[in-house]
Design an enzyme around this catalytic site. Structure first.
Site, PDB file in Angstrom:
ATOM      1  N   ASP A  44      13.383  38.783  55.638  1.00 25.12           N
ATOM      2  CA  ASP A  44      13.055  40.198  55.473  1.00 25.12           C
ATOM      3  C   ASP A  44      14.226  41.113  55.825  1.00 25.12           C
ATOM      4  OD1 ASP A  44      13.023  39.685  58.133  1.00 25.12           O
ATOM      5  OD2 ASP A  44      11.135  40.711  58.558  1.00 25.12           O
ATOM      6  N   HIS A 237      41.507  34.980  45.731  1.00 27.36           N
ATOM      7  CA  HIS A 237      40.354  35.649  46.350  1.00 27.36           C
ATOM      8  C   HIS A 237      39.834  34.853  47.548  1.00 27.36           C
ATOM      9  CE1 HIS A 237      39.651  38.068  42.411  1.00 27.36           C
ATOM     10  NE2 HIS A 237      40.522  38.652  43.203  1.00 27.36           N
ATOM     11  N   ASP A 254      44.695  41.431  52.297  1.00 27.20           N
ATOM     12  CA  ASP A 254      44.309  42.311  51.195  1.00 27.20           C
ATOM     13  C   ASP A 254      42.991  42.944  51.612  1.00 27.20           C
ATOM     14  OD1 ASP A 254      43.424  43.521  48.880  1.00 27.20           O
ATOM     15  OD2 ASP A 254      43.967  41.857  47.565  1.00 27.20           O
ATOM     16  N   ASP A 265      42.814  49.934  48.485  1.00 26.10           N
ATOM     17  CA  ASP A 265      43.049  48.519  48.141  1.00 26.10           C
ATOM     18  C   ASP A 265      44.521  48.189  48.425  1.00 26.10           C
ATOM     19  OD1 ASP A 265      43.081  45.981  47.094  1.00 26.10           O
ATOM     20  OD2 ASP A 265      42.767  46.594  45.009  1.00 26.10           O
ATOM     21  N   HIS A 344      48.237  36.807  37.901  1.00 29.12           N
ATOM     22  CA  HIS A 344      47.302  37.930  37.737  1.00 29.12           C
ATOM     23  C   HIS A 344      48.044  39.134  37.184  1.00 29.12           C
ATOM     24  CE1 HIS A 344      48.985  39.813  41.362  1.00 29.12           C
ATOM     25  NE2 HIS A 344      48.820  38.670  42.010  1.00 29.12           N
ATOM     26  N   HIS A 348      45.256  47.558  38.595  1.00 27.80           N
ATOM     27  CA  HIS A 348      43.981  47.914  37.970  1.00 27.80           C
ATOM     28  C   HIS A 348      43.624  49.329  38.377  1.00 27.80           C
ATOM     29  CE1 HIS A 348      42.249  47.180  41.971  1.00 27.80           C
ATOM     30  NE2 HIS A 348      43.001  46.082  42.001  1.00 27.80           N
ATOM     31  N   HIS A 355      37.769  47.572  41.460  1.00 30.96           N
ATOM     32  CA  HIS A 355      38.216  47.354  40.085  1.00 30.96           C
ATOM     33  C   HIS A 355      37.464  48.392  39.274  1.00 30.96           C
ATOM     34  CE1 HIS A 355      39.057  42.984  41.449  1.00 30.96           C
ATOM     35  NE2 HIS A 355      40.094  43.759  41.666  1.00 30.96           N
ATOM     36  N   GLU A 387      50.461  45.767  42.338  1.00 28.51           N
ATOM     37  CA  GLU A 387      50.312  44.629  43.250  1.00 28.51           C
ATOM     38  C   GLU A 387      50.931  43.322  42.731  1.00 28.51           C
ATOM     39  OE1 GLU A 387      46.189  43.123  43.475  1.00 28.51           O
ATOM     40  OE2 GLU A 387      45.604  44.933  42.406  1.00 28.51           O
ATOM     41  N   TYR A 391      53.119  33.171  44.292  1.00 29.35           N
ATOM     42  CA  TYR A 391      52.300  32.202  45.023  1.00 29.35           C
ATOM     43  C   TYR A 391      52.833  30.808  44.728  1.00 29.35           C
ATOM     44  CZ  TYR A 391      49.662  36.473  44.504  1.00 29.35           C
ATOM     45  OH  TYR A 391      49.307  37.805  44.471  1.00 29.35           O
ATOM     46  N   ARG A 408      51.998  38.926  48.378  1.00 24.53           N
ATOM     47  CA  ARG A 408      51.603  40.020  47.489  1.00 24.53           C
ATOM     48  C   ARG A 408      51.831  41.317  48.249  1.00 24.53           C
ATOM     49  NH1 ARG A 408      47.047  38.333  46.053  1.00 24.53           N
ATOM     50  NH2 ARG A 408      45.511  39.440  47.314  1.00 24.53           N
ATOM     51  N   GLU A 410      50.756  45.388  47.784  1.00 29.19           N
ATOM     52  CA  GLU A 410      49.889  46.234  46.945  1.00 29.19           C
ATOM     53  C   GLU A 410      49.762  47.640  47.516  1.00 29.19           C
ATOM     54  OE1 GLU A 410      45.772  44.876  46.739  1.00 29.19           O
ATOM     55  OE2 GLU A 410      45.451  46.068  44.926  1.00 29.19           O
TER      56      GLU A 410
END
Ligand code: GLY
Ligand code: MN
Ligand code: MN
Length: 441
Positions: A44, A237, A254, A265, A344, A348, A355, A387, A391, A408, A410
């Site tokens: 619940d 991710h 990130d 972001d 990637h 964006h 996004h 970004e 890798y 990375r 960004e």
């Protein structure tokens, strides 16, 4: 840093958006929007409620189980809202409701009804209309309710392109909120750098980020935070965040807050022990050079695609110099040899959703974030991320010292008449600045 609190948009902003929708509707039509509903986490208990971005965009109303309708009949506008009715007992248990009586004045909407009256009232509202704007497949409860009310979902007109295009261009008030989201997110990254120590767990650092978001009124992260030590950075991710952060490794963070419904972001990558190794620094400097060049290029008239072409060239040149890629730069680019290390896109749209919505291509019907066609010229008022990353998996066939390094960087850019404004520049990204900040922690 000015963090003067501005929790929401003025009511006039929601009204002027509705006027712009009205202007784009055909005559004798209705436009319908559904709110988000609560989602069960377990038994619940629910997940924290987050309003549907489109619904918020036109109503500024933050309750679940609500429906907004705008009609245009013989050129006349009329707005209606269905809300959860007041219920003293339920409100004692589960929280306050605006209620039917308070809704019109508070939301500047002409008529309000209980959500329980939807089936009875909808036919009356739709009388004398010949078209209905509704976007199906967004909310199961919406499609089910309309189908039950004998609306033929095959005949509705989608409002998605109309609202996506509006949301892509940020107003002055939205920019103010996004600046706040960027600044708070930046403070959180600075705190993470200051609190970083070898052997702390990734989730402890996630906690430091959330602490800083909360301190400045951002009650949630805009997306699941990534705190990725060592090779975890090569999982784009990665959100488990459950491993120890090791001396000698990099950590990629990130994370961005959601402030008054708008997202930040940011990604930064830095050494857990505060000092880059030579190999880490070599990879880092390639990504930084690419990111800085991209920021120079992301200005009105240029496209994301144009900037990314230069980013790819800088990366391939850098990787060839380090012996990670071998061969002729042009041929390597032609054969997309970089894809194994940069898989990637460059960035964006950013807004109420991390996004965010809006078309990426000159062909305005293409709003797929994963589409390779990103040739839409940038315009003043757009906000996007920049970004680039590299890798290098443990398994890659590269010199030993580069294995397991993921980087990375960004930032968030507002496109302006002068080029762009970096909303997240407060977090250091030069090697010397990061090392200095961490040396003093
Ligand atoms: N945090 C998700 C992204 O950078 O796109
Ligand atoms: Mn990100
Ligand atoms: Mn991003």
């Amino acid at each position: 840093m000015d963090l003067a609190y501005m929790a929401s948009l003025p009511q006039e902003e929601f009204i002027s958006r509705r006027v712009r929708v009205f202007e784009q509707m055909q005559d004798n039509s209705a436009f319908i929007l559904f709110s988000e509903i609560e989602h069960r986490r377990s038994n619940d208990c629910s997940f924290p409620f987050r309003q549907d971005s489109y619904f918020w965009y036109l109503t500024g109303f933050n309750e679940p189980n609500s429906i907004f309708i705008l009609t245009k009949k013989q050129g006349q506008a009329h707005t209606s809202i269905f809300v959860r009715p007041s219920d003293p007992l339920l409100e004692t248990w589960n929280g306050r409701r605006l209620g039917v009586d308070n809704a019109p004045a508070k939301l500047q909407i002409d008529s309000a009804f209980s959500i329980d009256e939807f089936a009875v009232e909808l036919p009356k509202i739709l009388a004398n209309t010949t078209a209905l704007y509704h976007t199906k497949d967004l909310h199961t409860w919406a499609d089910a309710l309309l189908t039950k009310s004998t609306v033929d979902l095959e005949k509705v007109l989608s409002w998605k392109e109309m609202l996506d295009e509006m949301r892509l261009f940020k107003s002055k008030n939205e920019v103010a909120l996004m600046q706040q989201a960027g600044q708070i997110s930046a403070l959180a990254h600075i705190r993470a750098m200051q609190k970083m120590r070898p052997n702390r767990m990734e989730y402890e650092i996630e906690g430091e980020l959330l602490h800083e978001f909360n301190r400045f009124g951002a009650r949630a992260a805009a997306y699941n935070s990534i705190v990725a030590g060592g090779e975890n950075a090569c999982i784009l991710h990665y959100t488990e965040n459950d491993m120890p952060l090791k001396d000698g490794e990099l950590v990629l963070i990130d994370a961005g807050c959601e402030f008054a419904m708008y997202a930040g972001d940011i990604t930064r990558t830095f050494p857990v022990n505060g000092k880059f190794s030579p190999a880490q620094r070599e990879i880092y400097e390639i990504v930084l050079k690419a990111q800085k060049r991209a920021i120079e290029l992301l200005i009105p008239g240029n496209s994301i695609q144009q900037a990314n072409d230069e980013v790819v060239r800088i990366k391939v040149e850098g990787l060839v110099k380090l012996g990670i890629l071998k061969g002729d730069v042009d041929e390597l680019i032609e054969n997309e040899a970089h894809r194994q290390f940069y898989m990637h896109g460059l960035g964006h749209w950013l807004g109420m959703d991390v996004h965010d919505v809006g078309s990426y291509s000159k062909d305005q019907h293409n709003n797929n974030r994963n589409s390779k066609v990103r040739d839409r010229p940038l315009e003043i008022g757009m906000v996007l991320t920049v970004e680039p990353g590299l890798y290098i998996s443990e398994k890659a066939d590269v010199p030993e010292q580069y294995k397991g390094i993921g980087v990375r960087i960004e930032d968030n850019l507002l496109i302006t008449e002068y080029g762009n404004k970096n909303l997240t520049s407060a977090v250091p990204k030069e090697v010397e600045d990061i090392e200095k900040l961490m040396a003093n922690r």
